[in-house]
Design a protein around this motif. Structure first.
Motif: not given
Length: 389
Positions: A7, A11-12, A14-16, A47, A50-51, A54
C-alpha cells in the motif's frame, strides 16, 4: 506476495487512522518496514504489517511483552487535541485539573476524589538530603522511586488500586518540592492541586486567578498521544511494571531537552532577554552560537499548537504581570512568527509562565511531568487492562 498487497503511504495512513507523517515516524522508530517500488522512489507498506499494527500485533507479542500502537486516551484531529473525544482546550476552560484527570482515567465527569498529601499511610516519600541546586525534576524522580519502595501493594495492578496510587502519588510528589517562601501561608486544606503546587514553584503570591492559570497549564500538558515518554511508559506497563515505576520511566524520558525539558531552555532564553528592547540582540546571539530557538514548532499540528494559543492568551492577558516581561514574550513570539513562520508550542507557554511569575529554574519541567503523570497513568491502565486491543 499476491495475497499481501503493498500500500502507498496515504493508503497506510488511512488504514491506521493516522496522518501520513505518522507512518514515516513509525518507520524511523523501527516499528514499520518500508519497501521501495522498483523504478521509483515511492515507499510501499505491506498490508499484513499494517493489519498487525492495527490489531496491536497480539500474535507476535507472546505474554504481552510489547505495548500497543493505538490508544483511546487522546487523539489529534483537525488541529484539535482531544482527550477521550473531548477538546482539551474546552476541558481546560471548564474543569479543574483533578476533574480532567478523572476524565482521562475513567472518561466521566463529576467531582474528583480529594487529592490531599498524606491521604493514606506511606504516601510521603522518604526524606533524602539534596543540594539546593537540584532541579525540581530531580526531586520528583527520587520521590517517585521512594514512594514505590515503601508501598508493599504496588504490584496490585487492578484499575481501582492503580487509581488509588495515582490519587495519592500526585500530591505526595508536590510535597517533595520545597516551599519557595517561609512566610507564605500554606494553602487551605481543601485547596486544589494547583494551589498546593504554586508556592513550591515560586515565592510570588498566587491568588485564585494564578492558581487557575496553573490549573489550566496542568490540564493542557496532561497528555499528547503516543509521545516518546508515553511510549516508554506503555512499554513499562506492558511488562507489568508498577505505577510508580511507570511514572519514573516517563519522567526519565521527559527530562530530555527535546521533550519536556525544552521549557527549561525557553525560561533561560526569556530570562536572558528580560525586557523587549533586548529581544533581537539576545535572539541573534543565540542563533549565532548555532542553537535552535526552543519552544517553537509542533509537527503534530498543521497550524498553531492550540494548547499554547490558549495558555499564552491567558498569560499575556494578566494585567498584574510585569509589563516589560509581558512585552518581551510578545516580541519573541512576533519575531519568530514574522521571520520563520513558526508558532509557539506548549513548552514555550510553560517557559513563559515560569518567566512571568519568577518561578524557580526547572519549574516548567515540573509542571510538565506532574501533569503528564495523569496521561501516563491513563496509558498504563490501557496496557494493564488490555483495553487498547
Amino acid at each position: 506476495m499476491e495475497d499481501d498487497p503493498l500500500l502507498t503511504a496515504d493508503e497506510a495512513a488511512e488504514l491506521l487512522g493516522v496522518r501520513r507523517q505518522t507512518i514515516y515516524a513509525y518507520v524511523s522508530r523501527g516499528q514499520l518496514q518500508r519497501h521501495s517500488e522498483p523504478g521509483t522512489r515511492q515507499s510501499r507498506f505491506r498490508q499484513s504489517d499494517l493489519d498487525a499494527m492495527a490489531k496491536g500485533d497480539r500474535a507476535r507479542q507472546p505474554g504481552r511483552s510489547s505495548p500497543s500502537n493505538r490508544t483511546a486516551v487522546t487523539s489529534i484531529v483537525g488541529g484539535r487535541l482531544l482527550y477521550r473525544e473531548r477538546d482539551a482546550v474546552d476541558i481546560a476552560g471548564a474543569l479543574s485539573f483533578e476533574q480532567a484527570a478523572e476524565w482521562l482515567w475513567r472518561a466521566h465527569e463529576g467531582a474528583a476524589p480529594a487529592w490531599r498529601p498524606s491521604a493514606r499511610p506511606g504516601s510521603e516519600a522518604p526524606a533524602l538530603p539534596l543540594p539546593d541546586q537540584c532541579l525540581p525534576l530531580d526531586r520528583l524522580k527520587i520521590a517517585a522511586a521512594g514512594l514505590g519502595a515503601v508501598d508493599p501493594l504496588r504490584y496490585d495492578l487492578s484499575p481501582h488500586a492503580v487509581l488509588a496510587v495515582a490519587r495519592s502519588l500526585l500530591p505526595a510528589l508536590v510535597l517533595a518540592l520545597p516551599a519557595q517562601s517561609d512566610g507564605a501561608p500554606p494553602p487551605a486544606a481543601d485547596a486544589g492541586f494547583a494551589a498546593a503546587l504554586w508556592p513550591r514553584l515560586t515565592a510570588s503570591a498566587a491568588g485564585d486567578d494564578r492558581a487557575r492559570l496553573l490549573d489550566q497549564a496542568l490540564i493542557l500538558s496532561a497528555d499528547h498521544g503516543l509521545a516518546p515518554s508515553t511510549r516508554a511508559v506503555r512499554t513499562a506497563a506492558s511488562v507489568a511494571a508498577d505505577p510508580y515505576s511507570v511514572a519514573l520511566t516517563g519522567m526519565s524520558v521527559a527530562s530530555g531537552l527535546r521533550h519536556g525539558g525544552s521549557s527549561l531552555g525557553v525560561h533561560s532564553l526569556l530570562t536572558d532577554i528580560g525586557r523587549p528592547d533586548r529581544v533581537e540582540a539576545v535572539v541573534s546571539d543565540h542563533l549565532r552560537r548555532g542553537a535552535a530557538l526552543p519552544g517553537f514548532g509542533q509537527p503534530r499540528y498543521e497550524g498553531p499548537d492550540p494548547r499554547a494559543g490558549f495558555l499564552l492568551g491567558r498569560l499575556l492577558g494578566d494585567r498584574d504581570a510585569d509589563p516589560d516581561r509581558l512585552a518581551a514574550v510578545r516580541e519573541v513570539v512576533a519575531l519568530v512568527r514574522e521571520r520563520n513562520d513558526e508558532h509557539p508550542s506548549i513548552e514555550f507557554a510553560l517557559g513563559a509562565l515560569c518567566f512571568l511569575h519568577d518561578m524557580v529554574r526547572g519549574a516548567g519541567e515540573a509542571v510538565f511531568v506532574l501533569a503528564r503523570c495523569v496521561g501516563w497513568i491513563a496509558h498504563a491502565l490501557e496496557e494493564y487492562t488490555d483495553d487498547a486491543h
